[in-house]
Every structure is written in C-alpha cells, then in structure tokens.
Design an enzyme around this catalytic site. Structure first.
Site, PDB file in Angstrom:
ATOM      1  N   LEU A 112     -11.535   0.110 -64.157  1.00  0.00           N
ATOM      2  CA  LEU A 112     -12.369  -0.080 -63.340  1.00  0.00           C
ATOM      3  C   LEU A 112     -12.261   1.573 -62.244  1.00  0.00           C
ATOM      4  CD1 LEU A 112     -10.855  -3.457 -62.575  1.00  0.00           C
ATOM      5  CD2 LEU A 112     -13.139  -2.781 -62.799  1.00  0.00           C
ATOM      6  N   GLU A 119       1.716  -2.116 -64.640  1.00  0.00           N
ATOM      7  CA  GLU A 119       3.307  -2.211 -64.878  1.00  0.00           C
ATOM      8  C   GLU A 119       2.872  -1.943 -66.340  1.00  0.00           C
ATOM      9  OE1 GLU A 119       5.401  -6.046 -63.733  1.00  0.00           O
ATOM     10  OE2 GLU A 119       2.981  -6.540 -63.602  1.00  0.00           O
TER      11      GLU A 119
END
Ligand code: MOS
Length: 743
Positions: A636, A710
């Site tokens: 994004l 993560e």
C-alpha cells in the site's frame, strides 16, 4: 476508475508525521485534565505468598497524598471472570489487580498511592510497608517442564497444534539423514518508547474520558465497562497515538484498572504511568524450549518432521502461541508430529510480542533446516526449493498466494548468495570471520471485522474515521491512500481520525490484520460513496450525467467526469451543493471472507538473507547486512511497508543477539529490569537492511493486502544464527547468541 496524485503503493510520507515531530501528537500520559491526581504503583518483591498486612501510616500522612489503595480498601469490582476478559485474553482466570491478599508473581501491584503530584505519590510509595508471607514459588521452566500440560483450548483464533499425519517417529528412524536438536529462546520484555500509562478524566456526570496505552480503544472500553459495571456510553477511550506497542498493548494492563478504580473512588481525574523498570512487571515473550527432529532422504527431501515446544505461562492463564504449526505447513512432508505444551510458572501471564510463536518456532525450524542442508551437503536455498509446498498440509488448503520462490531468487540476487562459502570457517574479512545465512519467514495474512465511516463535505474534503489504532505502522496514511484512490481524491484532502471508542467499532490493531481489515472497509465505504455521489450527480437537472450510467464516468481529482469527454464533469462539492446537501456519509463493515476460507489459507512469506562478521577473540557478532524479500500481496505504501520490515528486522537482531531477561529463580524475580542491563539494539548494532517486495494478487483479500507488521521478525533470527554457523562452525541454539556462547 479513479486516479489520485498519491495512489496506492507510492511512498507517501506519514500524514501524521508533522504532528509527531512537533509534539502535537499526544500520548496516553500527555493528556492533562483539570485537577489531575497522580497514582504510583507499589509492587511485590515476593513471587508467591500472602499479604499479612500493611503499614500505610507514613505514606498516608505524606504531604500531598490523597489516598493509598490496597486490596483491603479498594472499591468493589465485578465478580465474574468473564467481566475481566478482554479481546485477546487467553483461557483461564484474568489477573485482577488489588483483588485479594494472594501474591501470584514478583512485580504484582499491591498498592496504588494517589497524590496531588507524581513526585509526592512516588515518594510516599516508598513508605508503603507490606508484610508478605512467602510460600514456595517456581519460576524456572527447566524445572517446571516435567509438569507441562497441553492447553485445554486454544485462544480465540489461535488453533492449537494440528493433529499428526503419517508416522513421524517411524519415518525419522528410517531416514538416512537425521537432524535432532534442542533450541531455546530467552524471555524478552516489551519496551516500546511509550511505557504503559493511563489518564482518566473524571466527569461530573459520572462518565470517564480515558486515554490508555492500548492497541485498540474498544478493548479498554469493554474491559473498563465490564470490570467496573459501567455502561459503555459512560466510558470513552481515546488513544489517537501509540508510542510503539508490538503486542504489549493488546491487552488492557493493570495501570488502566488502577487509574479507573482510583478515579471512580475519589471522583477525581487520575493518571498512572509505569516506570521503565515497572515495564518488567508485565508484557513479555515467554521462555520457550523446543525440540526439532528432521528426517530426510540423501537429497535433503523431508520424510519426517517432529517439533515439540514447551513455553512458560502464569499459574492463572493458558497463554498459548502458534509455535510449532509452521513446521507442518512451510514444507512438503508426509510424516509430521507437532506438540505445544505450557508450564505453569509463578510469573505474570506472558503476552504477544511481534509474531508471537512464529518468531520462536520458525527460529528452531529454520535453524534445523540449515543443519539439514549442512548434513545433506545441499545449498540451503536449494534444500528449501526441493521441499517447497504448494499447499498448507496442516489444513490441506491452497495458499491464497505464495510468491516465495521469487523471494528466494530476488533475495539471493540482492545479497549475491554465490559469494557464500558452503563450508563454515572458510571466509575471512580482516581479523573477523565472515558468514552468510538464510532462512524462510512466514506469518498469517488474516483479517478481522471493522467498520469505517467516511464523510464528504462541500469543499470536497473527506473525513475517514474508525476506532482502529495506528500503533506506528502507518495506518493513518494507508487509509488516506485507499480512500484517495477509491474516490479519486488527493491525500491532502483527506483527514483520518483513529483511536476513539466514539468512532465506528474496530478491534485491536494486532496480528498484522489492520491494513487488510480496515483498508477493505475504507474501500467498501468509498465504493458506496461513489454510487451515492453518482446517483446524486445523475439527478442534477440539465447536468452532464443525466443520460449516463456509472460506467460512463470516472472519479478523479475530486470530480466526476465523463469518460468519453474528460473535462466535462462536476466537482464533488458542486454535486453536493446542487443537491442541497451539506455532507455525504458512508459507513461500511469489512468481514473476513468466510466462504473463500474454506478453500484457501492466507500467509505472508519471506526469504531472509544475513551476512555477519564474527570477531572470535571478542566473541562479537556484527550483522553487516540483512536482505528481506517479502511476498506480502499488494504493497500500500512503499515507505511505511519498508519501515515495518526494517523495524521488525531490528527487533530480530535484538532477539537473536542481545535481548534476554534474566530471572533469579531463588527469589523468582526478573533481575535486569532496566535498559542499561537489558540490551536492545542501538544504531551502531544495525548494518545495512534491504527490503524487497514481490507483489502478489491474493485470493482471500479483496484488496490483495497481506499484513506486514510481523513477518519481518520471523525467520530473521534463524538467518542470523545460520550465518554465525557459516562464519564460525558453531551452532548456537539458545537465543540470544551472546559473546559467552561463541568464545
Ligand atoms: Mo501484534 S504481537 O499482534 O501486536
């Protein structure tokens, strides 16, 4: 089709950046309601026992002290466990601060001193005397592991270890190549820049405005309402900014309870901030012991995988992480047996810490894979390609996307893997040994339920709001980009408001789920607004759209324009005004794609390459270069995405080489509870980090987005440890790889 000057993928600067660098962005402990009082926490130095009594006279008479709360005088709170359960609570009995005389762990809060200044509260807290009768405690997992148990149920959304397939024992025994090793990862404590803190503003109508260090305001709101028996409309939690959290802020912590308790009892506003050393009284990654057995044919193809883990938990909750499941889904193998057990310790319940379980289990698996590559004399990348899996064999489902092959290729090219000497100790750089290692990384790509509201005004400006958090990941910015792309608006015309329980519901920002979840809700709301805008536009008398359908127009530059005649159109503001509207609103909820999940599993994959230098005389390891190539769906924002992976890589360096909470098991206490003795990486510890993205279309996410918060820490520890082996010939299986282990 919409176009905007800051489309998705561009490295748009954080829209909240100026607020942060000018100090305008306020954190939980920076809100100062009138007549604020200050609470200071007193903790137990005993790990298990019973409070016989307190001597509070000196503290109570200290100038400025308003009240000292203990279990003996605290106000009544809820009785049922259920009321204390938060959105990510593990099974068991949640800890209740100041509940009764029982001491369950060293560092447990036993009193709160409230005074008119922080300094008075702190000084008086030092005068609190508690008489505690100790009883036997157990804090050493090596002793407790004999009594380890299989957790009865998994946490919500966290499956336990999958059932075995084939016969791993038999296949292992028959395997021509066998690798068997034990791994351990030390306790690590969360230390984001912002410590845990809560400011409660008490209002005369009995309502509370709370600013809490939390990764999701709705979690704190629900907890406070449940524990203190308040209706949710009396409890507003607003946390617009979070100074780093990484999992430490998923669950409401005891400072929230204490601040609210004191505020309700005193009918005053109260702030409670934990000191840096009190950060070692909660939120940490559990000590985890693992055994991995890999059986393989001569060519390195796997015939057996056994992975067993034991992790510490508290005596009151079953904190289970996904440690071993990765070993059943990362590679193709017909005989797999996995188990995960917990050992009860007299400690606070461990908590999620960036890639909980994954950062532990994949370290062990990917270290073992390196041992197998060495034993089979196969290049580590080639070994992984020979065992490449096209489906998650734990679940017999296809990956929604998996461009891991491309990650291996791109990463290997970027670090020039061909320079690596296959045999250890063959490469030097001056007085240092040189080594290269690699590993695979993986993390869940999931989504959750969240609602977003968008409001367009007559100036053509858009406001996006949701209760979701931005824990530093860049949520503000990517939501503006998605809204901008969907509606054809520049990011500058979009305001994003987050972290307020008055906004539409969103759960905690965790599990790398926010971009896929909230991002999709923004897109859905944007599309609904497009429809609405066009309907209004088409109704404008003598307007340009009366005979057109939505397919005949584009939404661009804050205007609807005729596709066949760009330049003919109306701005959003003109449309609203012509229709007599002062605003247009859309509200949409994103939900996980349940039907598609019957067929697919979603994971983000990565290939990590590490290059190290080891000074054998000093035992010092320098990670001079890390290359992480990640297949994470559609990126994004190239800048914030890279920062996520880089930040996780830095945490991986800490976990692998430095971070270690040491316990004195005789007194059951964490000893190095400060940043002088608990080492986290500093700039000088970090070499070059290169982040590459292999973009993917994804069958599960409607916006092709996979989380990246993560994955950057998963496997990175193994890549570093494998590089250390390549440099030195020493295989260190206990993290962190401190100097003593290499001398
Ligand atoms: Mo993350 S450990 O889900 O904040």
């Amino acid at each position: 089709m919409a176009t905007a000057p800051n489309p998705i993928g561009e490295p748009v600067n954080r829209i909240d950046g100026p607020l942060k660098v000018t100090g305008e962005a306020r954190y939980a402990a920076e809100f100062t309601p009138p007549n604020l009082t200050h609470g200071y926490v007193v903790t137990s130095a005993v790990a298990r026992g019973r409070i016989i009594g307190f001597d509070l006279a000196a503290a109570r008479s200290f100038p400025g002290v308003i009240e000292v709360f203990t279990h003996e005088n605290r106000p009544n709170t809820a009785w049922l466990d259920l009321k204390y359960k938060d959105q990510t609570a593990p099974p068991g009995h949640p800890f209740r601060p100041l509940h009764d005389e029982h001491i369950l762990y060293s560092g447990q809060p036993i009193a709160l001193v409230v005074a008119d200044s922080f300094e008075a509260a702190r000084d008086a807290a030092a005068l609190v005397r508690a008489q505690i009768e100790p009883s036997g405690h157990a804090t050493d997992i090596h002793h407790a592991k004999e009594r380890a148990y299989k957790p009865p149920v998994g946490r919500a959304g966290f499956a336990g270890a999958p059932s075995p397939r084939g016969n791993a024992d038999k296949a292992f025994a028959a395997a021509p190549i066998q690798v068997e090793a034990e791994y351990s990862v030390a306790i690590e404590h969360h230390n984001p820049m912002e410590p845990h803190a809560t400011t409660v503003q008490w209002n005369a109508d009995g309502s509370l405005d709370i600013h809490d260090k939390i990764q999701g305001v709705t979690n704190s709101q629900g907890y406070v309402a449940g524990v203190f028996g308040l209706s949710k409309d009396k409890v507003r939690v607003a946390t617009p900014f979070v100074g780093g959290a990484f999992g430490s802020g998923l669950r409401p912590q005891y400072q929230l309870f204490l601040a609210v308790m004191a505020s309700l009892a005193l009918e005053r506003s109260v702030r409670v901030v934990l000191t840096r050393d009190q950060m070692w009284t909660h939120v940490y990654r559990p000590h985890t012991l693992q055994t991995v057995k890999l059986g393989a044919r001569e060519d390195g193809t796997l015939t057996a995988i056994k992975h067993d883990a034991i992790a510490g938990t508290s005596t009151f909750e079953d904190h289970q992480e996904v440690v071993v499941n990765w070993s059943g889904m990362l590679y193709h193998c017909d005989n797999v047996s996995l188990s995960h057990k917990l050992a009860r310790l007299d400690t606070y319940t461990p908590s999620d810490m960036r890639a909980p379980g994954g950062a532990l289990g994949v370290f062990a698996l990917e270290s073992a894979m390196d041992e197998l590559a060495h034993a089979a004399n196969v290049d580590p990348i080639e070994l992984r390609l020979r065992n490449y899996s096209l489906e998650d064999e734990n679940e017999n489902k296809r990956f929604s996307s998996k461009a891991l092959r491309a990650c291996y290729e791109r990463g290997a090219a970027a670090i020039d893997w061909s320079r690596r000497e296959p045999q250890p100790r063959r490469s030097r750089d001056g007085r240092e040994l040189a080594g290269m290692g690699m590993a695979t990384g993986v993390w869940e790509a999931r989504s959750n339920v969240a609602t977003v509201r968008i409001v367009l005004d007559t100036d053509g400006k858009l406001k996006v709001s949701t209760a979701s958090a931005d824990i530093g990941t860049g949520t503000y910015t990517i939501l503006a980009q998605i809204a901008g792309e969907t509606l054809g608006l520049p990011v500058d015309d979009i305001t994003v408001k987050l972290g307020d329980s008055d906004f539409p519901f969103a759960p905690i920002e965790g599990g790398s789920m926010t971009a896929a979840t909230v991002g999709n809700a923004v897109r859905l709301a944007g599309e609904a607004m497009q429809d609405d805008l066009f309907k209004h536009a088409a109704k404008i008398k003598d307007g340009p759209f009366t005979k057109l359908s939505k397919d005949d127009v584009v939404f661009a530059d804050g205007r609807i324009e005729v596709k066949a005649d760009r330049g003919t159109g109306l701005s959003y503001g003109e449309i609203l005004k012509a229709r007599g509207l002062d605003r247009l609103e859309a509200k949409k909820t994103s939900t996980p794609p349940m039907l598609k999940k019957l067929k697919y599993v979603g994971y983000t994959h990565s290939a990590i390459f590490a290059e190290v230098r080891v000074d054998e005389e000093l035992g010092q390891v320098r990670v001079i270069r890390l290359v992480i190539a990640a297949a994470a769906g559609r990126i994004l924002n190239a800048q914030t995405a890279r920062s996520q992976i880089m930040g996780a890589a830095v945490m991986a360096v800490g976990k692998t080489l430095e971070e270690e909470t040491m316990t004195d098991n005789r007194i059951g206490r964490f000893m190095n509870h400060n940043l002088a003795e608990y080492h986290v990486p500093v700039n000088a510890d970090i070499g070059d980090i290169e982040v590459l993205f292999v973009e993917e279309d994804d069958a599960l996410s409607p916006i092709d987005v996979k989380g990246i918060g993560e994955v950057g820490i998963v496997g990175t520890g193994a890549a570093i440890a494998n590089a250390v082996f390549n440099a030195t010939g020493k295989r260190v299986r206990d993290l962190p790889i401190t100097i003593d282990k290499l001398l």
